[in-house]
Design a protein around this motif. Sequence first.
Motif, mmCIF file in Angstrom:
data_model
loop_
_atom_site.group_PDB
_atom_site.id
_atom_site.type_symbol
_atom_site.label_atom_id
_atom_site.label_comp_id
_atom_site.label_asym_id
_atom_site.label_seq_id
_atom_site.Cartn_x
_atom_site.Cartn_y
_atom_site.Cartn_z
ATOM 1 N N ARG A 144 17.907 -13.500 -13.701
ATOM 2 C CA ARG A 144 17.091 -14.204 -12.708
ATOM 3 C C ARG A 144 16.596 -15.543 -13.235
ATOM 4 O O ARG A 144 16.564 -16.533 -12.513
ATOM 5 C CB ARG A 144 15.898 -13.337 -12.319
ATOM 6 N N GLN B 68 8.713 -9.992 -15.025
ATOM 7 C CA GLN B 68 9.786 -10.972 -15.161
ATOM 8 C C GLN B 68 9.500 -11.963 -16.289
ATOM 9 O O GLN B 68 10.418 -12.396 -16.996
ATOM 10 C CB GLN B 68 9.981 -11.716 -13.842
ATOM 11 N N SER C 298 -0.373 -2.825 -11.429
ATOM 12 C CA SER C 298 0.448 -1.966 -10.570
ATOM 13 C C SER C 298 -0.327 -1.407 -9.385
ATOM 14 O O SER C 298 0.264 -1.075 -8.352
ATOM 15 C CB SER C 298 1.024 -0.809 -11.389
ATOM 16 N N PRO D 254 3.431 -4.623 -6.479
ATOM 17 C CA PRO D 254 2.654 -5.818 -6.151
ATOM 18 C C PRO D 254 3.298 -7.071 -6.749
ATOM 19 O O PRO D 254 3.900 -7.011 -7.824
ATOM 20 C CB PRO D 254 1.288 -5.538 -6.794
ATOM 21 N N PRO D 255 3.204 -8.222 -6.060
ATOM 22 C CA PRO D 255 3.842 -9.450 -6.559
ATOM 23 C C PRO D 255 3.382 -9.833 -7.967
ATOM 24 O O PRO D 255 4.200 -10.286 -8.785
ATOM 25 C CB PRO D 255 3.416 -10.507 -5.527
ATOM 26 N N ARG D 256 2.089 -9.664 -8.265
ATOM 27 C CA ARG D 256 1.603 -10.025 -9.600
ATOM 28 C C ARG D 256 2.239 -9.154 -10.671
ATOM 29 O O ARG D 256 2.550 -9.625 -11.773
ATOM 30 C CB ARG D 256 0.080 -9.904 -9.657
ATOM 31 N N THR E 90 5.244 -7.734 -10.465
ATOM 32 C CA THR E 90 6.639 -8.160 -10.591
ATOM 33 C C THR E 90 6.756 -9.438 -11.404
ATOM 34 O O THR E 90 7.629 -9.566 -12.278
ATOM 35 C CB THR E 90 7.261 -8.352 -9.195
ATOM 36 N N ARG E 91 5.872 -10.406 -11.128
ATOM 37 C CA ARG E 91 5.914 -11.671 -11.875
ATOM 38 C C ARG E 91 5.621 -11.441 -13.354
ATOM 39 O O ARG E 91 6.255 -12.053 -14.226
ATOM 40 C CB ARG E 91 4.906 -12.667 -11.275
ATOM 41 N N TRP E 92 4.652 -10.566 -13.632
ATOM 42 C CA TRP E 92 4.315 -10.280 -15.033
ATOM 43 C C TRP E 92 5.518 -9.689 -15.769
ATOM 44 O O TRP E 92 5.834 -10.090 -16.886
ATOM 45 C CB TRP E 92 3.128 -9.330 -15.093
ATOM 46 N N ASP F 193 10.717 -3.459 -4.651
ATOM 47 C CA ASP F 193 10.156 -4.139 -3.491
ATOM 48 C C ASP F 193 8.787 -3.615 -3.106
ATOM 49 O O ASP F 193 8.094 -4.200 -2.284
ATOM 50 C CB ASP F 193 11.126 -4.023 -2.304
ATOM 51 N N SER F 194 8.356 -2.464 -3.667
ATOM 52 C CA SER F 194 7.046 -1.919 -3.343
ATOM 53 C C SER F 194 6.000 -2.290 -4.391
ATOM 54 O O SER F 194 4.823 -1.996 -4.215
ATOM 55 C CB SER F 194 7.120 -0.397 -3.213
#
Length: 225
Positions: A110, A18, A74, A10-12, A14-16, A7-8
């Motif tokens: 997911r 996944q 990151s 960065p969204p980019r 995390t998306r990368w 959860d800490s």
Amino acid sequence: MSDQPADSAPPRFTRWEQRTEVPLFYASLLFLLGYAFRVLAPHDARPWNDIALALVGATWLIFAVDYVVRLRLSGLGLRFIRVHALDTAVLLLPLLRPLRLIKVYTAVRRRRAQPRLSLYARVITYAGASALLLGFSAALAVYRQERNAKGASIRTFGDAVWWACETLTTVGYGDAVPVTPVGRLVAAGLMACGLALLGAVTGSFSSWLLQVFRREDEKRPPEGG
């Protein structure tokens, strides 16, 4: 698998992760296939040896690009090397990529919206798959180092597989042992992984048994006085 909470991140970042985790897993299988061919095939098996070498180099380059991209996304700078120590180790030793199977499972679940397996099923599945892939990888690495070494007891790939089974299960009969420095280094790593995986499975199975027995005790009618 890293020390950075999901959860800490960065969204980019995390998306990368996944989006690339499953393709990178297939790339790791191609790496293992190319490496296995290089180790097991005769030296004069051309052009297949050259193709296998190119496959190993290309897949490792993919791992390196992924590592650099995740380092940049990151936002950690050079701290990424320490925080994501396993990723760093996997980049240097791609044969360790089976240890990232938890990430692969999470990405698949997911993407396909599949129900989550129970804790016990996840531990046993992860440990079993990791043991198979790590054992095979270690057998290849040790066989490559030992087959022509002076005084070696591991002369065939079958010997190397038998040694890997002994080491992973912590049996250690002593009939097949590495004698080269690199072979012993691989053995030390496999011992550590074997102890960790065996401990995870044993602990999970014991916990499951305790849970089953506890449920049985709760269902049992109280004994009369």
